[in-house]
Every structure is written in structure tokens, then in C-alpha cells.
Design an enzyme around this catalytic site. Structure first.
Site, PDB file in Angstrom:
ATOM      1  N   LYS A  13      30.454  37.876  30.260  1.00  0.00           N
ATOM      2  CA  LYS A  13      29.972  36.695  30.992  1.00  0.00           C
ATOM      3  C   LYS A  13      28.613  36.953  31.648  1.00  0.00           C
ATOM      4  O   LYS A  13      27.743  36.114  31.604  1.00  0.00           O
ATOM      5  CB  LYS A  13      30.952  36.306  32.110  1.00  0.00           C
ATOM      6  N   ARG A  88      38.024  31.944  40.856  1.00  0.00           N
ATOM      7  CA  ARG A  88      38.888  32.941  40.224  1.00  0.00           C
ATOM      8  C   ARG A  88      40.351  32.671  40.504  1.00  0.00           C
ATOM      9  O   ARG A  88      41.197  33.474  40.155  1.00  0.00           O
ATOM     10  CB  ARG A  88      38.536  34.325  40.745  1.00  0.00           C
ATOM     11  N   ARG A 127      31.492  50.706  29.814  1.00  0.00           N
ATOM     12  CA  ARG A 127      30.353  49.971  30.392  1.00  0.00           C
ATOM     13  C   ARG A 127      29.637  50.810  31.446  1.00  0.00           C
ATOM     14  O   ARG A 127      30.264  51.516  32.217  1.00  0.00           O
ATOM     15  CB  ARG A 127      30.874  48.679  31.043  1.00  0.00           C
ATOM     16  N   ARG A 160      30.816  51.529  37.233  1.00  0.00           N
ATOM     17  CA  ARG A 160      31.377  50.839  38.386  1.00  0.00           C
ATOM     18  C   ARG A 160      32.742  51.436  38.713  1.00  0.00           C
ATOM     19  O   ARG A 160      33.514  51.742  37.803  1.00  0.00           O
ATOM     20  CB  ARG A 160      31.566  49.354  38.060  1.00  0.00           C
ATOM     21  N   ARG A 171      42.931  44.810  37.182  1.00  0.00           N
ATOM     22  CA  ARG A 171      42.019  43.656  37.053  1.00  0.00           C
ATOM     23  C   ARG A 171      42.536  42.692  35.984  1.00  0.00           C
ATOM     24  O   ARG A 171      42.439  41.482  36.137  1.00  0.00           O
ATOM     25  CB  ARG A 171      40.598  44.131  36.715  1.00  0.00           C
TER      26      ARG A 171
HETATM   27  P1  AMP Z   1      32.886  40.739  38.632  1.00  0.00           P
HETATM   28  O1  AMP Z   1      31.566  41.378  38.770  1.00  0.00           O
HETATM   29  O2  AMP Z   1      32.804  39.242  38.454  1.00  0.00           O
HETATM   30  O3  AMP Z   1      33.779  41.397  37.607  1.00  0.00           O
HETATM   31  O4  AMP Z   1      33.634  40.935  40.033  1.00  0.00           O
HETATM   32  C1  AMP Z   1      33.927  42.241  40.517  1.00  0.00           C
HETATM   33  C2  AMP Z   1      34.935  42.156  41.650  1.00  0.00           C
HETATM   34  O5  AMP Z   1      34.394  41.383  42.734  1.00  0.00           O
HETATM   35  C3  AMP Z   1      36.257  41.471  41.320  1.00  0.00           C
HETATM   36  O6  AMP Z   1      37.174  42.340  40.686  1.00  0.00           O
HETATM   37  C4  AMP Z   1      36.712  41.055  42.718  1.00  0.00           C
HETATM   38  O7  AMP Z   1      37.209  42.160  43.443  1.00  0.00           O
HETATM   39  C5  AMP Z   1      35.406  40.629  43.372  1.00  0.00           C
HETATM   40  N1  AMP Z   1      35.150  39.184  43.112  1.00  0.00           N
HETATM   41  C6  AMP Z   1      34.156  38.650  42.343  1.00  0.00           C
HETATM   42  N2  AMP Z   1      34.231  37.315  42.327  1.00  0.00           N
HETATM   43  C7  AMP Z   1      35.308  36.992  43.092  1.00  0.00           C
HETATM   44  C8  AMP Z   1      35.925  35.767  43.448  1.00  0.00           C
HETATM   45  N3  AMP Z   1      35.479  34.591  42.988  1.00  0.00           N
HETATM   46  N4  AMP Z   1      37.013  35.814  44.272  1.00  0.00           N
HETATM   47  C9  AMP Z   1      37.471  36.990  44.744  1.00  0.00           C
HETATM   48  N5  AMP Z   1      36.955  38.184  44.427  1.00  0.00           N
HETATM   49  C10 AMP Z   1      35.876  38.195  43.606  1.00  0.00           C
END
Ligand code: AMP
Length: 213
Positions: A13, A88, A127, A160, A171
Site C-alpha cells: 500500500k 483500521r 522488507r 522495522r 499483525r
Molecule cells: P503501517 O505502517 O500502516 O503498517 O502501521 C504500522 C503500525 O502503526 C500498525 O501495526 C499499528 O500499530 C499502528 N497504526 C497505523 N495505523 C493505525 C490505525 N489506523 N489505527 C491504529 N493503529 C495504527
């Protein structure tokens, strides 16, 4: 264009968001990036977010919703926006629906990236992210020219914490239980478009643009 990207972690994404945001001249708003920016700056928000992110859990809605609501007041969102990683869960989707209703700015589309779990695990575990510019690469499928160094800016590549194998499983579970239900939510609203997230980055980008036309 007011657009949301939905899909499991590792579906690409973030990479596609950059193409789409540039194509439609709209800001790319990634809640994950905002949290990581705050972690890097050691802010209060960053410290709080890190305690959830490191385990692969969602940061509480009370924090995330207000952060997004505030971001959507910035003038660069006047002609639209691309939300990557938000909403989410159903509660966030409801919250966003209210904010957009108040603002009189309904969504145009929700683009879903679909991908099998086995492929997701391969992608996430390999990654790497640049500490400097945030660009992503992969130790097997998208190798940098020099190992450990970002092609784009020469920054250091790192893994990460939430891409470590023990966190990936959680996740995926969080995605299936909390995030996947929003797909049906937007399907019922009649604005869901689904594309396969398998293949070359440029092919997926072409699919995404075609789906949004
Ligand atoms: P991402 O970079 O989108 O994979 O997000 C990494 C982490 O950030 C996720 O696993 C959550 O812990 C937190 N996170 C990102 N977006 C959200 C959201 N909309 N609601 C809650 N936690 C979020």
C-alpha cells in the site's frame, strides 16, 4: 479525489500510495508514517504509539482518530487526500464517516489490495526501510545496489521492529479480526474497488489507476 487504501500489512500500500498521490496530486497520509515520525522525534505520541506498534497491536482509536481529524484540516487536503493505513477498524470507519459528513467531503473510492498470507509473510520478513527517507526495499525481491544502503538517498536500511517474524503473526491476526470487516463496510457503501497486489510494482500501479477511473 478522496481515497482510502485498504489491505493486509505487506500488500504494498505504501509504495502504491506514493504513485497514486502523485498521479492525483493529493497528499499521502499514512498513520503508520505519522507514528514512526513521532517515534523518531521521541514525542509523547511516539512513546505511546511505540508500545502498541512493537507488539503489532493497534494504537487506541482515541489517539488515532483525533490525529487524522486534525490532519484533514490542513489546507493541502482541500482537493482530496489518500489515506493509507486508516481506518483500521469499524469504529475508525464510523468516526471518519462523521468527520467527512461534517466537512461535506464524501469519499470517492476505497481501493483494496488483495494478497495471500504466505506471500505477505515473505514480503514483510524481508522488507527493509531507509532511516533517512523512509523508502522501502526487500532483501530478496527488491535488493538495493549496495546491501544495507538506500538506493534513493544513501541512508541506512533497517528492519522495522514490527516486521520481525514474531510480530508479523499478530499483525495478520489483528488485520483479519479488526481491519478486514471494513472491506464489507465499504462494499455495502458501493465504493469498494479490489485489485490483486501480486506482480511488479508498475503493473499493480497500472491496475490501481484503471480501477479508479
Ligand atoms: P503501517 O505502517 O500502516 O503498517 O502501521 C504500522 C503500525 O502503526 C500498525 O501495526 C499499528 O500499530 C499502528 N497504526 C497505523 N495505523 C493505525 C490505525 N489506523 N489505527 C491504529 N493503529 C495504527
Amino acid at each position: 479525489m478522496r481515497l482510502i487504501l485498504v489491505g493486509p500489512p505487506g500488500a504494498g500500500k505504501g509504495t502504491q500510495a506514493v504513485h497514486l498521490a502523485s498521479n492525483f496530486s493529493i497528499p499521502h497520509i499514512s498513520t503508520g508514517d505519522i507514528f514512526r515520525f513521532n517515534i523518531k522525534g521521541e514525542t509523547e505520541l511516539g512513546l505511546l504509539a511505540k508500545s502498541y506498534m512493537d507488539k503489532g497491536n493497534l494504537v487506541p482509536d482515541s489517539v488515532t482518530n483525533d490525529m487524522v481529524k486534525d490532519r484533514l484540516t490542513h489546507p493541502d487536503t482541500k482537493n482530496g487526500f489518500l489515506l493509507d493505513g486508516y481506518p483500521r477498524n469499524i469504529e475508525q470507519a464510523d468516526f471518519l464517516a462523521n468527520v467527512l459528513k461534517e466537512n461535506g467531503t464524501p469519499l470517492d473510492a476505497v481501493l483494496e489490495f488483495s494478497l495471500e498470507n504466505a506471500e505477505i509473510i515473505k514480503r514483510l520478513a524481508g522488507r527493509r526501510v531507509c532511516r533517512g527517507c523512509g523508502a522501502t526495499s526487500h532483501v530478496e525481491f527488491d535488493k538495493p545496489k549496495v546491501s544495507g544502503i538506500c538506493d534513493a538517498c544513501g541512508g541506512e536500511l533497517y528492519q522495522r521492529d514490527d516486521d520481525k517474524e514474531e510480530v508479523i503473526a499478530n499483525r495478520l491476526a489483528v488485520y483479519a479480526e479488526q481491519t478486514a470487516p471494513i472491506i464489507n463496510y465499504y462494499k455495502q457503501a458501493g465504493i469498494l474497488k479490489t485489485i490483486s497486489a501480486v506482480g511488479e510494482v508498475s503493473d499493480i500501479a497500472a491496475r490501481a489507476i484503471a480501477a479508479l477511473k
